[in-house]
Write a protein that holds these residues in place. Structure first.
Motif, PDB file in Angstrom:
ATOM      1  N   PRO A   5       0.845  -1.203   0.000  1.00 56.34           N
ATOM      2  CA  PRO A   5       0.000   0.000   0.000  1.00 56.34           C
ATOM      3  C   PRO A   5       0.879   1.251   0.000  1.00 56.34           C
ATOM      4  N   ASP A   6       0.321   2.352  -0.538  1.00 57.59           N
ATOM      5  CA  ASP A   6       1.088   3.598  -0.548  1.00 57.59           C
ATOM      6  C   ASP A   6       1.032   4.259   0.823  1.00 57.59           C
ATOM      7  N   ASP A   7       1.589   5.448   0.964  1.00 57.16           N
ATOM      8  CA  ASP A   7       1.664   6.145   2.256  1.00 57.16           C
ATOM      9  C   ASP A   7       0.294   6.503   2.822  1.00 57.16           C
ATOM     10  N   ASN A   8      -0.730   6.605   1.994  1.00 56.52           N
ATOM     11  CA  ASN A   8      -2.072   6.945   2.456  1.00 56.52           C
ATOM     12  C   ASN A   8      -2.837   5.730   2.959  1.00 56.52           C
ATOM     13  N   GLY A   9      -2.216   4.575   2.914  1.00 55.01           N
ATOM     14  CA  GLY A   9      -2.880   3.367   3.367  1.00 55.01           C
ATOM     15  C   GLY A   9      -3.702   2.720   2.274  1.00 55.01           C
ATOM     16  N   ASN A  10      -3.639   3.267   1.085  1.00 56.61           N
ATOM     17  CA  ASN A  10      -4.376   2.665  -0.021  1.00 56.61           C
ATOM     18  C   ASN A  10      -3.602   1.463  -0.555  1.00 56.61           C
ATOM     19  N   GLU A  16      -6.698   0.835  -6.957  1.00 56.98           N
ATOM     20  CA  GLU A  16      -7.374   2.033  -6.447  1.00 56.98           C
ATOM     21  C   GLU A  16      -8.517   2.412  -7.382  1.00 56.98           C
ATOM     22  N   PRO A  17      -9.633   2.862  -6.770  1.00 53.27           N
ATOM     23  CA  PRO A  17     -10.726   3.336  -7.624  1.00 53.27           C
ATOM     24  C   PRO A  17     -10.348   4.694  -8.216  1.00 53.27           C
ATOM     25  N   PRO A  18     -10.936   5.053  -9.324  1.00 51.58           N
ATOM     26  CA  PRO A  18     -10.617   6.364  -9.911  1.00 51.58           C
ATOM     27  C   PRO A  18     -11.070   7.479  -8.961  1.00 51.58           C
ATOM     28  N   PRO A  19     -10.414   8.614  -8.966  1.00 52.40           N
ATOM     29  CA  PRO A  19     -10.783   9.713  -8.061  1.00 52.40           C
ATOM     30  C   PRO A  19     -12.159  10.266  -8.470  1.00 52.40           C
ATOM     31  N   PRO A  20     -12.907  10.798  -7.475  1.00 51.63           N
ATOM     32  CA  PRO A  20     -14.225  11.356  -7.814  1.00 51.63           C
ATOM     33  C   PRO A  20     -14.056  12.646  -8.617  1.00 51.63           C
ATOM     34  N   HIS A  21     -14.982  12.875  -9.498  1.00 53.11           N
ATOM     35  CA  HIS A  21     -14.970  14.102 -10.293  1.00 53.11           C
ATOM     36  C   HIS A  21     -15.826  15.136  -9.586  1.00 53.11           C
ATOM     37  N   TYR A  22     -15.336  16.340  -9.429  1.00 51.28           N
ATOM     38  CA  TYR A  22     -16.065  17.383  -8.709  1.00 51.28           C
ATOM     39  C   TYR A  22     -16.890  18.194  -9.650  1.00 51.28           C
TER      40      TYR A  22
END
Length: 74
Positions: A57-62, A68-74
């Motif tokens: 996992p990366d530093d963020n715990g992911n 990883e899921p794609p980031p949400p679009h704002y």
């Protein structure tokens, strides 16, 4: 010393040098072979470590980036 004895002595010296060089070449060849086996083993270990690092996992715990899921679009 006669010419025949001188030539005989030179021939003996050359044969001795050749035998020494053949032994040296064989020793170096054996050492080179051992080093090549070590290099191949180390390359395999590096590949295994690289695979394990990709799965950490990366530093963020992911999880791994591939999961990883794609980031949400704002």
């Amino acid at each position: 010393m006669s010419d025949n004895e001188t030539l005989q002595q030179q021939l003996i010296e050359l044969e001795s040098k050749l035998a020494f060089q053949e032994d040296t070449v064989n020793s170096l060849n054996n050492e080179l072979h051992e080093h090549q086996k070590r290099i191949e083993k180390l390359q395999h270990q590096v590949m295994l470590l690289a695979d394990k690092l990709r799965q950490l996992p990366d530093d963020n715990g992911n999880g791994p980036v591939e999961q990883e899921p794609p980031p949400p679009h704002y």
